[in-house]
Scaffold this motif. Structure first.
Motif, short mmCIF file in Angstrom:
data_model
loop_
_atom_site.label_atom_id
_atom_site.label_comp_id
_atom_site.label_asym_id
_atom_site.label_seq_id
_atom_site.Cartn_x
_atom_site.Cartn_y
_atom_site.Cartn_z
N GLY A 1 0.77 -1.23 0.00
CA GLY A 1 0.00 0.00 0.00
C GLY A 1 0.81 1.29 0.00
N GLN A 2 2.10 1.21 -0.31
CA GLN A 2 2.94 2.41 -0.33
C GLN A 2 2.73 3.21 -1.62
OE1 GLN A 2 5.06 3.44 2.27
NE2 GLN A 2 3.91 1.85 3.34
N ILE A 3 2.66 4.51 -1.51
CA ILE A 3 2.49 5.37 -2.68
C ILE A 3 3.86 5.67 -3.29
CG2 ILE A 3 1.74 7.64 -3.49
CD1 ILE A 3 -0.28 7.66 -1.19
N PRO A 4 4.07 5.36 -4.57
CA PRO A 4 5.38 5.64 -5.19
C PRO A 4 5.50 7.11 -5.59
CG PRO A 4 3.93 4.55 -6.76
CD PRO A 4 3.17 4.63 -5.48
N THR A 5 6.34 7.84 -4.90
CA THR A 5 6.60 9.23 -5.26
C THR A 5 7.86 9.36 -6.12
OG1 THR A 5 7.90 9.62 -3.25
CG2 THR A 5 5.53 10.05 -3.13
N LYS A 6 8.61 8.29 -6.19
CA LYS A 6 9.81 8.23 -7.04
C LYS A 6 9.65 7.02 -7.95
CE LYS A 6 12.61 10.21 -3.32
NZ LYS A 6 11.43 10.48 -2.47
N ILE A 7 9.45 7.27 -9.23
CA ILE A 7 9.16 6.20 -10.18
C ILE A 7 10.23 6.15 -11.27
CG2 ILE A 7 7.48 5.24 -11.81
CD1 ILE A 7 5.33 6.93 -10.35
N VAL A 8 10.83 5.00 -11.43
CA VAL A 8 11.73 4.75 -12.56
C VAL A 8 11.08 3.67 -13.42
CG1 VAL A 8 13.99 3.91 -13.30
CG2 VAL A 8 13.80 5.41 -11.30
N TRP A 9 10.86 3.98 -14.68
CA TRP A 9 10.18 3.06 -15.59
C TRP A 9 11.11 2.79 -16.78
CZ3 TRP A 9 4.37 3.89 -17.27
CH2 TRP A 9 3.95 2.79 -18.04
N ILE A 10 11.48 1.53 -16.96
CA ILE A 10 12.37 1.15 -18.05
C ILE A 10 11.57 0.33 -19.06
CG2 ILE A 10 14.51 -0.02 -18.69
CD1 ILE A 10 15.45 0.32 -15.81
N GLN A 11 11.47 0.82 -20.29
CA GLN A 11 10.79 0.11 -21.37
C GLN A 11 11.84 -0.48 -22.30
OE1 GLN A 11 8.29 3.38 -22.89
NE2 GLN A 11 6.51 2.40 -21.95
N VAL B 68 9.64 15.16 -14.61
CA VAL B 68 9.67 14.02 -15.53
C VAL B 68 10.90 14.11 -16.44
CG1 VAL B 68 8.44 12.73 -17.32
CG2 VAL B 68 7.15 13.92 -15.52
N GLY B 69 11.64 13.02 -16.51
CA GLY B 69 12.81 12.94 -17.39
C GLY B 69 12.71 11.71 -18.27
N VAL B 70 13.17 11.83 -19.51
CA VAL B 70 13.13 10.72 -20.48
C VAL B 70 14.52 10.49 -21.03
CG1 VAL B 70 12.16 9.86 -22.64
CG2 VAL B 70 10.74 11.26 -21.12
N PHE B 71 14.98 9.24 -20.96
CA PHE B 71 16.27 8.86 -21.56
C PHE B 71 16.00 7.82 -22.65
CE2 PHE B 71 20.02 6.35 -22.21
CZ PHE B 71 21.09 7.23 -22.04
N GLU B 72 16.44 8.09 -23.86
CA GLU B 72 16.24 7.17 -24.98
C GLU B 72 17.57 6.69 -25.54
OE1 GLU B 72 11.99 8.34 -27.12
OE2 GLU B 72 13.88 8.90 -28.09
N THR B 73 17.62 5.41 -25.89
CA THR B 73 18.74 4.90 -26.66
C THR B 73 18.45 5.17 -28.14
OG1 THR B 73 17.75 2.69 -26.88
CG2 THR B 73 19.19 3.08 -24.97
N GLU B 74 19.27 4.62 -29.00
CA GLU B 74 19.09 4.83 -30.44
C GLU B 74 17.73 4.32 -30.91
OE1 GLU B 74 21.38 3.73 -34.64
OE2 GLU B 74 22.19 3.09 -32.70
N THR B 75 17.05 5.12 -31.71
CA THR B 75 15.72 4.77 -32.21
C THR B 75 15.62 5.14 -33.68
OG1 THR B 75 14.80 6.94 -31.68
CG2 THR B 75 14.64 5.25 -29.97
N TYR C 226 11.28 8.99 -13.95
CA TYR C 226 12.44 8.90 -14.84
C TYR C 226 12.19 7.71 -15.77
CZ TYR C 226 17.34 8.39 -16.35
OH TYR C 226 18.49 8.28 -17.09
N LEU C 227 12.01 7.99 -17.04
CA LEU C 227 11.62 6.98 -18.03
C LEU C 227 12.79 6.65 -18.95
CD1 LEU C 227 9.31 5.36 -19.49
CD2 LEU C 227 8.90 7.43 -20.84
N VAL C 228 13.13 5.37 -19.04
CA VAL C 228 14.19 4.89 -19.93
C VAL C 228 13.55 4.07 -21.04
CG1 VAL C 228 16.30 3.51 -20.12
CG2 VAL C 228 15.86 4.81 -18.03
N ARG C 229 13.91 4.39 -22.29
CA ARG C 229 13.34 3.68 -23.43
C ARG C 229 14.48 3.07 -24.26
NH1 ARG C 229 8.43 5.08 -25.43
NH2 ARG C 229 9.24 5.60 -27.50
N ASP C 230 14.48 1.73 -24.32
CA ASP C 230 15.58 1.00 -24.95
C ASP C 230 15.05 0.20 -26.15
OD1 ASP C 230 17.68 -0.64 -25.68
OD2 ASP C 230 17.96 -1.55 -23.70
#
Length: 323
Positions: free
Chosen positions: A26-36, A119-126, A212-216
């Protein structure tokens, strides 16, 4: 009386857990890292697992509190392309067409920015379709990436560009795209893991609430080209990144790490021995079939309990907020 008191004390002393690991529900995430990660299947982890000196050594994927499975389909395709699947995950919608209309649908940061999340977005080569920067080419979606920090690791750098480098301290600003300076010669010399670590540490330093969103997309590219050694190296970098963030999730009750995939590649591994060595060196015995109809999800930290099970990939967004 003593007997009942004993059971009461034991009950109160119990520690809640998930997947046999300590976990607070039941903890609320205030710091989210999402790696796609495009193309990823849980069986690909064998590339790392079977290269360790002992099978008792676990990859960081295996330390996830919860592993889920998500259906790939949307309203228009049974097997959508990975960038379409990722947009479905980010928006919570199934009506993704692969056109400019997709960028008129609110993504996760539209909700979080109203709650004072950075919000931050990090992308590799696309390619041009895969990058979120494609929204800038759509007439009615010019504000899609407003107020976001954006970093890109690619050799295709425009003439007038802002740069970042692991050896430099840069004060990043929103509404700009920062390109990895080490990629200017056509080959990136900084590693994937070091770039993510550098940009994240600077971005998160003074932010209490963030995504912080990472897209690979590079891992999938190596798989499609039967470049097994390169795919393994990219997976090893990803495993390192996951380990760093998983450690933060273990220390903080409000930190969530989410790793999702789309358009998972179906790969046939060789039996063993010499065949396995040839497989890693030359891609021999690698058989790319149609992409899978279901993809894996790994989650660590706050609200992990929401992601166990099998569900549509469009439900991921709701599970982040649910509860």
């Amino acid at each position: 009386m003593i007997k009942y008191l004993f059971f009461l004390l034991v009950g109160c002393a119990q520690v809640t857990s998930l997947n046999l690991q300590k976990h607070q529900f039941g903890q609320i995430p205030t710091k989210i890292v999402w790696i796609q990660v495009a193309g990823l299947s849980e069986e690909h982890i064998a590339l790392l697992k079977y290269s360790y000196p002992s099978t008792n050594i676990k990859t960081n994927f295996e330390s996830a509190l919860c592993v889920g499975k998500t259906w790939e389909y949307n309203l228009f395709k049974l097997r959508p392309e990975s960038h379409e699947g990722f947009l479905s995950q980010l928006t919570g919608k199934k009506n993704i067409k692969g056109t400019c209309e997709d960028y008129s649908i609110k993504p996760i940061w539209s909700y979080l920015k109203n709650k004072n999340y950075k919000v931050g977005v990090f992308e590799t080569e696309t390619n041009s379709k895969q990058s979120l920067l494609a929204a800038n080419k759509c007439e009615n979606s010019k504000d899609y990436l407003d107020d976001l920090f954006f970093w890109k690791m690619t050799s295709k750098i425009p003439k007038k560009a802002n740069y970042f480098h692991v050896g430099e301290d840069t004060q990043f600003k929103t509404d700009r795209v920062y390109y990895d300076r080490s990629c200017k010669t056509g080959e990136c010399y900084s590693t994937y893991a070091s770039n993510v670590e550098k940009t994240f540490s600077t971005f998160s330093k003074n932010n209490k609430n963030y995504l912080y969103l990472v897209r690979d997309f590079k891992f999938a590219k190596h798989l499609r080209k039967n470049q097994v050694a390169a795919a393994k190296a990219q997976l090893a970098e990803l495993n390192k990144i996951i380990g760093e963030f998983a450690a933060l999730a273990e220390k903080s009750n409000d930190f969530m790490l989410l790793v999702t995939s789309s358009e998972s590649h179906n790969v046939s591994f060789p039996r063993s021995g010499n065949q396995w060595q040839a497989y890693e060196k030359k891609g021999k015995f690698l058989k790319n079939k149609k992409s899978q109809l279901i993809s894996p999800l790994f989650v660590y930290g706050a609200r992990s309990e929401n992601f166990c099970g099998i569900y549509d990939q469009s439900e991921i967004l709701g599970r982040i907020f649910s509860g």
